[in-house]
Design a protein around this motif. Structure first.
Motif, PDB file in Angstrom:
ATOM      1  N   THR A   1      -5.946   7.040  -3.388  1.00  0.00           N
ATOM      2  CA  THR A   1      -6.378   6.279  -2.210  1.00  0.00           C
ATOM      3  C   THR A   1      -6.827   7.182  -1.061  1.00  0.00           C
ATOM      4  O   THR A   1      -7.267   6.687  -0.025  1.00  0.00           O
ATOM      5  N   PHE A   2      -6.711   8.506  -1.248  1.00  0.00           N
ATOM      6  CA  PHE A   2      -6.913   9.416  -0.120  1.00  0.00           C
ATOM      7  C   PHE A   2      -8.382   9.648   0.233  1.00  0.00           C
ATOM      8  O   PHE A   2      -8.688  10.337   1.195  1.00  0.00           O
ATOM      9  N   GLY A   3      -9.286   9.111  -0.564  1.00  0.00           N
ATOM     10  CA  GLY A   3     -10.704   9.265  -0.232  1.00  0.00           C
ATOM     11  C   GLY A   3     -11.215   8.213   0.729  1.00  0.00           C
ATOM     12  O   GLY A   3     -12.364   8.284   1.181  1.00  0.00           O
ATOM     13  N   ILE A   4     -10.382   7.240   1.086  1.00  0.00           N
ATOM     14  CA  ILE A   4     -10.837   6.123   1.919  1.00  0.00           C
ATOM     15  C   ILE A   4     -11.288   6.584   3.302  1.00  0.00           C
ATOM     16  O   ILE A   4     -12.267   6.085   3.852  1.00  0.00           O
ATOM     17  N   GLY A   5     -10.584   7.560   3.883  1.00  0.00           N
ATOM     18  CA  GLY A   5     -10.958   8.057   5.211  1.00  0.00           C
ATOM     19  C   GLY A   5     -12.305   8.754   5.188  1.00  0.00           C
ATOM     20  O   GLY A   5     -13.155   8.518   6.063  1.00  0.00           O
ATOM     21  N   ALA A   6     -12.514   9.596   4.175  1.00  0.00           N
ATOM     22  CA  ALA A   6     -13.792  10.313   4.050  1.00  0.00           C
ATOM     23  C   ALA A   6     -14.928   9.330   3.815  1.00  0.00           C
ATOM     24  O   ALA A   6     -16.022   9.479   4.378  1.00  0.00           O
ATOM     25  N   SER A   7     -14.688   8.316   2.971  1.00  0.00           N
ATOM     26  CA  SER A   7     -15.736   7.333   2.673  1.00  0.00           C
ATOM     27  C   SER A   7     -16.116   6.542   3.909  1.00  0.00           C
ATOM     28  O   SER A   7     -17.301   6.292   4.169  1.00  0.00           O
TER      29      SER A   7
ATOM     30  N   MET B   1       0.854  -1.190   0.000  1.00  0.00           N
ATOM     31  CA  MET B   1       0.000   0.000   0.000  1.00  0.00           C
ATOM     32  C   MET B   1       0.886   1.234   0.000  1.00  0.00           C
ATOM     33  O   MET B   1       2.017   1.198   0.485  1.00  0.00           O
ATOM     34  N   ASN B   2       0.353   2.304  -0.541  1.00  0.00           N
ATOM     35  CA  ASN B   2       1.068   3.576  -0.526  1.00  0.00           C
ATOM     36  C   ASN B   2       1.326   4.018   0.913  1.00  0.00           C
ATOM     37  O   ASN B   2       0.432   3.975   1.757  1.00  0.00           O
ATOM     38  N   ILE B   3       2.539   4.464   1.199  1.00  0.00           N
ATOM     39  CA  ILE B   3       2.924   4.804   2.576  1.00  0.00           C
ATOM     40  C   ILE B   3       2.134   5.987   3.135  1.00  0.00           C
ATOM     41  O   ILE B   3       1.986   6.144   4.353  1.00  0.00           O
ATOM     42  N   TYR B   4       1.588   6.836   2.240  1.00  0.00           N
ATOM     43  CA  TYR B   4       0.843   8.011   2.708  1.00  0.00           C
ATOM     44  C   TYR B   4      -0.613   7.692   3.037  1.00  0.00           C
ATOM     45  O   TYR B   4      -1.286   8.471   3.714  1.00  0.00           O
ATOM     46  N   THR B   5      -1.102   6.541   2.558  1.00  0.00           N
ATOM     47  CA  THR B   5      -2.521   6.207   2.715  1.00  0.00           C
ATOM     48  C   THR B   5      -2.973   6.135   4.169  1.00  0.00           C
ATOM     49  O   THR B   5      -4.048   6.634   4.506  1.00  0.00           O
ATOM     50  N   PRO B   6      -2.199   5.496   5.093  1.00  0.00           N
ATOM     51  CA  PRO B   6      -2.665   5.454   6.494  1.00  0.00           C
ATOM     52  C   PRO B   6      -2.901   6.838   7.092  1.00  0.00           C
ATOM     53  O   PRO B   6      -3.852   7.042   7.861  1.00  0.00           O
ATOM     54  N   PHE B   7      -2.025   7.780   6.738  1.00  0.00           N
ATOM     55  CA  PHE B   7      -2.155   9.136   7.288  1.00  0.00           C
ATOM     56  C   PHE B   7      -3.310   9.887   6.618  1.00  0.00           C
ATOM     57  O   PHE B   7      -4.024  10.657   7.267  1.00  0.00           O
ATOM     58  N   ALA B   8      -3.495   9.650   5.318  1.00  0.00           N
ATOM     59  CA  ALA B   8      -4.622  10.262   4.608  1.00  0.00           C
ATOM     60  C   ALA B   8      -5.945   9.702   5.125  1.00  0.00           C
ATOM     61  O   ALA B   8      -6.960  10.404   5.146  1.00  0.00           O
ATOM     62  N   LEU B   9      -5.937   8.425   5.533  1.00  0.00           N
ATOM     63  CA  LEU B   9      -7.132   7.812   6.126  1.00  0.00           C
ATOM     64  C   LEU B   9      -7.602   8.615   7.333  1.00  0.00           C
ATOM     65  O   LEU B   9      -8.772   8.997   7.440  1.00  0.00           O
ATOM     66  N   VAL B  10      -6.676   8.894   8.233  1.00  0.00           N
ATOM     67  CA  VAL B  10      -7.011   9.614   9.468  1.00  0.00           C
ATOM     68  C   VAL B  10      -7.411  11.051   9.161  1.00  0.00           C
ATOM     69  O   VAL B  10      -8.420  11.562   9.678  1.00  0.00           O
ATOM     70  N   LEU B  11      -6.618  11.717   8.308  1.00  0.00           N
ATOM     71  CA  LEU B  11      -6.901  13.123   8.003  1.00  0.00           C
ATOM     72  C   LEU B  11      -8.218  13.266   7.236  1.00  0.00           C
ATOM     73  O   LEU B  11      -9.013  14.178   7.504  1.00  0.00           O
ATOM     74  N   GLY B  12      -8.481  12.349   6.290  1.00  0.00           N
ATOM     75  CA  GLY B  12      -9.735  12.396   5.540  1.00  0.00           C
ATOM     76  C   GLY B  12     -10.931  12.164   6.440  1.00  0.00           C
ATOM     77  O   GLY B  12     -11.967  12.829   6.315  1.00  0.00           O
ATOM     78  N   GLY B  13     -10.801  11.211   7.364  1.00  0.00           N
ATOM     79  CA  GLY B  13     -11.885  10.962   8.322  1.00  0.00           C
ATOM     80  C   GLY B  13     -12.123  12.160   9.220  1.00  0.00           C
ATOM     81  O   GLY B  13     -13.262  12.512   9.531  1.00  0.00           O
ATOM     82  N   LEU B  14     -11.023  12.814   9.629  1.00  0.00           N
ATOM     83  CA  LEU B  14     -11.135  13.996  10.499  1.00  0.00           C
ATOM     84  C   LEU B  14     -11.844  15.138   9.789  1.00  0.00           C
ATOM     85  O   LEU B  14     -12.758  15.764  10.350  1.00  0.00           O
ATOM     86  N   PHE B  15     -11.455  15.429   8.557  1.00  0.00           N
ATOM     87  CA  PHE B  15     -12.086  16.512   7.795  1.00  0.00           C
ATOM     88  C   PHE B  15     -13.561  16.205   7.548  1.00  0.00           C
ATOM     89  O   PHE B  15     -14.415  17.097   7.615  1.00  0.00           O
ATOM     90  N   SER B  16     -13.871  14.947   7.236  1.00  0.00           N
ATOM     91  CA  SER B  16     -15.258  14.552   7.014  1.00  0.00           C
ATOM     92  C   SER B  16     -16.087  14.735   8.277  1.00  0.00           C
ATOM     93  O   SER B  16     -17.206  15.246   8.236  1.00  0.00           O
TER      94      SER B  16
ATOM     95  N   GLY C   1     -15.532  23.815   1.249  1.00  0.00           N
ATOM     96  CA  GLY C   1     -14.283  24.457   1.652  1.00  0.00           C
ATOM     97  C   GLY C   1     -13.291  23.468   2.238  1.00  0.00           C
ATOM     98  O   GLY C   1     -12.120  23.437   1.851  1.00  0.00           O
ATOM     99  N   LEU C   2     -13.754  22.639   3.169  1.00  0.00           N
ATOM    100  CA  LEU C   2     -12.878  21.633   3.775  1.00  0.00           C
ATOM    101  C   LEU C   2     -12.458  20.580   2.752  1.00  0.00           C
ATOM    102  O   LEU C   2     -11.309  20.120   2.761  1.00  0.00           O
ATOM    103  N   GLY C   3     -13.403  20.192   1.873  1.00  0.00           N
ATOM    104  CA  GLY C   3     -13.092  19.181   0.865  1.00  0.00           C
ATOM    105  C   GLY C   3     -11.996  19.633  -0.082  1.00  0.00           C
ATOM    106  O   GLY C   3     -11.010  18.917  -0.324  1.00  0.00           O
ATOM    107  N   LEU C   4     -12.139  20.845  -0.625  1.00  0.00           N
ATOM    108  CA  LEU C   4     -11.135  21.362  -1.558  1.00  0.00           C
ATOM    109  C   LEU C   4      -9.813  21.642  -0.834  1.00  0.00           C
ATOM    110  O   LEU C   4      -8.728  21.386  -1.378  1.00  0.00           O
ATOM    111  N   LEU C   5      -9.897  22.137   0.398  1.00  0.00           N
ATOM    112  CA  LEU C   5      -8.687  22.402   1.178  1.00  0.00           C
ATOM    113  C   LEU C   5      -7.909  21.109   1.414  1.00  0.00           C
ATOM    114  O   LEU C   5      -6.676  21.077   1.285  1.00  0.00           O
ATOM    115  N   TYR C   6      -8.620  20.037   1.741  1.00  0.00           N
ATOM    116  CA  TYR C   6      -7.986  18.734   1.975  1.00  0.00           C
ATOM    117  C   TYR C   6      -7.211  18.271   0.741  1.00  0.00           C
ATOM    118  O   TYR C   6      -6.045  17.879   0.822  1.00  0.00           O
TER     119      TYR C   6
END
Length: 698
Positions: A170-176, A79-94, A140-145
């Motif tokens: 893969t960065f939409g996984i947290g938001a989804s 898996m892409n090394i950035y995906t775990p962190f994007a998971l958390v950040l995407g979930g937080l923004f959502s 705003g949060l979506g585009l900023l993310y």
């Protein structure tokens, strides 16, 4: 990197948040009214805060577990090394998108009721402003993310655009994931309370809606905020981010590089400006007719759409040149399709039009016939949206440069066109979501007016706004489902592109229904929305049964409750709904995450393609059917309550209440959750593509 364009995109995201702050400040300047109104509003606010606190605590545990799993897979090279962190950040923004929306909604309910004492337009102004805060925070949060991740990967890490696109896919996984928990959990809460309050209060006890004697009435009002505001905000944040990310990835696959990558981001920024301009055109007079109120909201959304339609031409022409001007046609396809689906949903569900009025007439022969009529209406209402999306898909594919008979060579450009159609459809989300999110505020305002004993004219105005909110909510759901179908198609294309990079022997052009893996996957995907809907419907049923038992107990045991001298225990119903929602939302979420991985391991990438196609086709149709049936049942009931066909308390009204009760989980739990399901399936497939390619049984 085009620094000027990137700064413009970033400015668009910041502008949305600044204007949302301005509108929020404007809402807070209005008075909450009497002490009784403040007390009721405070109870709703505290209940909503308690629910979200418990939900976020539970979801945080899930995200912590997923983060560890993703990190281990990333360290193993799967898996892409950035995906775990994007998971958390995407979930937080959502979660933040839903949280801020809920905070302004619970602050605006009493203010809307109090403003409605002055005029209908004042009530609309407060409610719509709060909805606009929600819409602008989401975009705003979506585009900023998205733009912050782009800047990090480009400026800090110095990755090439192909690597940036692959990483961000893969960065939409947290938001989804967050959206599914928020939508399902909130939907179970709100409809359990609503069903329980209606069945015992209206049908059995014969007391009015939002009567303060009903122990479930506060839970019902809390549910409007945690389900229809916080849940919806997380849902559409996920749609917005998913459409942009998939379009960016497909731009690179089509060979358009950084310029093509930035086009969807710039279209989103243009949409934000257009949405802000559109909010200034939403105003009405004192007529409570639905056509008048609908035209007030339509004015804002149509003006925003026209602005985007004009500006998109210069975006495409200025960045990609005249040789790719066909992509402008793809954007227009999405804009037009979104508005047509919205209008047709309004036609199918508003009591201004024939379908819902005819449905109300079926109440003359009892609950059974109104339920049959509502199911029929919902099924029939799927045809036009399917045709509209079908035309939008083929038109955007061809306009972008795709060729049906030369598919392999032109596939990526055509698919980029479909992705831009999805971005175009969601470009005016800031104002489209505002017209949806204002509805729960108006609903709460009506409840506060009833419980606080305000003048009948106030309830008449809030009921008009509430009825309009039911229609705009149905329209918003149709819009969200339509965009989900286009986004899911783009995500499927992104999945196949990812698999092709991992396994060059995988040929998209050679996929065939004669392949047993694809055919089996298609059937599994087609059944998933039905299983998912059954699970969420059953969850609402079980939670509602607990509320029914509790309300009956209080009516029976609390002395003087029905006479108005005893005080109901509102907190117990809020607690039952909260605990039930947290427990019941887990299984549907597990189904959505596990299904594509299991199918991939057993049937390989071909089976997953079949699963995603089947889930998208069936899920799109089932979601529309459920949302429109529920919306029509609700407005048929309100049509009768307005004094038609015998009015409140009549046998027709009781039949309509039963229909509305059946429709509640249709339109507010299962239906809108399915559009998250079909996108989450695709996102999980993309994230776990490496495992699906390298580990499969067949």
């Amino acid at each position: 990197m085009n620094t000027g364009l990137t700064l413009l995109i970033l400015a668009g995201a910041v502008l949305a948040l600044i204007f949302a702050g301005y509108l929020a400040k404007k809402v807070f300047k209005f008075s909450e009214g009497t002490d009784r109104m403040k007390e009721i509003s405070k109870a709703v606010r505290e209940g909503a805060n308690a629910y979200l606190k418990r939900q976020y605590r539970g979801v945080a545990i899930v995200f912590a577990v997923l983060f560890v799993i993703f990190l281990v897979l990333a360290l193993c090279g799967l898996m892409n090394i950035y995906t775990p962190f994007a998971l958390v950040l995407g979930g937080l923004f959502s979660a933040l998108a839903g949280f801020f929306g809920m905070k302004i909604a619970t602050a605006a309910n009493a203010r809307t009721a109090n403003a409605a004492q002055s005029s209908l337009n004042q009530g609309l102004k407060v409610a719509f402003s709060s909805g606009a805060v929600m819409g602008l925070v989401v975009v705003g949060l979506g585009l900023l993310y998205v733009v912050l991740w782009y800047l990090f990967l480009d400026l800090v890490l110095g990755l090439e655009i192909r690597d940036i696109a692959n990483a961000m896919l893969t960065f939409g996984i947290g938001a989804s994931t967050m959206a599914l928990f928020a939508r399902v959990g909130g939907g179970i809460f709100t409809k359990a309370a609503d069903v329980g309050a209606d069945l015992v209060g209206k049908v059995e006890a014969g007391i009015p809606e939002d009567d303060p004697r009903n122990p479930a009435v506060i839970a019902d009002n809390v549910g409007d905020n945690v389900g229809d505001v916080a849940g919806m905000g997380a849902d559409l944040y996920e749609s917005y981010v998913g459409s942009i990310i998939s379009a960016c990835a497909l731009a690179v696959a089509a060979g358009l590089g950084v310029d093509g990558f930035l086009v969807p981001l710039l279209l989103a920024a243009v949409g934000i400006v257009a949405s802000i301009i559109g909010t200034f055109f939403v105003r009405t007079g004192e007529k409570t007719e639905q056509k008048v109120l609908l035209s007030a909201l339509r004015r804002g959304t149509y003006i925003s759409a026209v602005i985007v339609a004009v500006a998109a031409f210069f975006v495409i022409w200025g960045i990609l040149g005249m040789e790719h001007i066909g992509l402008y046609g793809a954007v227009l396809c999405g804009l037009i399709a979104g508005n047509v689906i919205g209008y047709y949903t309004e036609y199918s569900t508003s009591d201004t039009y024939k379908p819902t009025r005819d449905l109300a007439e079926t109440s003359k022969t009892g609950p059974a016939t109104i339920i049959i009529g509502g199911l029929s209406l919902g099924m029939n209402s799927t045809l036009v949206p399917v045709i509209v999306v079908g035309v939008a898909v083929i038109a955007s594919f061809l306009l972008a440069g795709g060729e049906i008979f030369n598919f392999a060579a032109t596939m990526n450009m055509g698919l980029y066109g479909i992705a831009l159609a999805a971005v175009g459809m969601l470009s005016t989300l800031g104002i489209t979501l505002a017209t949806d999110a204002y509805g729960p505020v108006a609903d709460n305002a009506g409840g506060i007016a009833e419980m606080a004993g305000l003048d009948e004219s106030v309830r008449e105005r809030t009921d008009a706004l509430d009825s309009l909110g039911n229609t705009t909510a149905a329209t918003g759901k149709g819009f969200a489902i339509g965009s989900a179908a286009l986004t899911a198609l783009a995500l499927i294309a992104s999945f196949t592109d990812t698999v092709t990079q991992l396994d060059p022997s995988f040929k998209v052009a050679e996929l065939s229904l004669m392949n047993p893996s694809i055919l089996i996957g298609l059937f599994v995907g087609a059944v998933l929305p039905f299983v998912f809907a059954a699970m969420t419907m059953s969850s609402v049923g079980r939670a509602a049964q607990k509320i029914v038992v509790e309300v009956r107990r209080q009516f029976r045991e609390i002395a003087g409750l029905m006479e108005g001298t005893g005080k109901p225990d509102y907190a117990s119903c809020v607690d039952i709904c909260t605990r039930s929602a947290q427990k019941e939302m887990v299984k549907p979420a597990i189904l959505a995450i596990v299904a594509p991985i299991l199918v991939g391991i057993i049937l390989g990438p071909q089976g997953v393609v079949g699963l995603l196609a089947g889930a998208t086709a069936c899920g799109f149709i089932l979601a529309i059917m459920m949302s429109n049936s529920g919306g029509a049942w609700d407005n048929a009931k309100k049509y009768i309550e307005a004094g038609n066909l015998g009015g409140k308390g009549s046998e027709n009204h009781k039949a309509a209440v039963v229909g509305d009760t059946v429709g509640d989980p249709f339109k507010d739990t299962s239906g809108p959750s399915i559009n998250i399901l079909i996108k989450l399936l695709s996102m999980v497939a993309i994230v776990f593509a490496s495992i699906i390619v390298n580990v499969n049984i067949l």
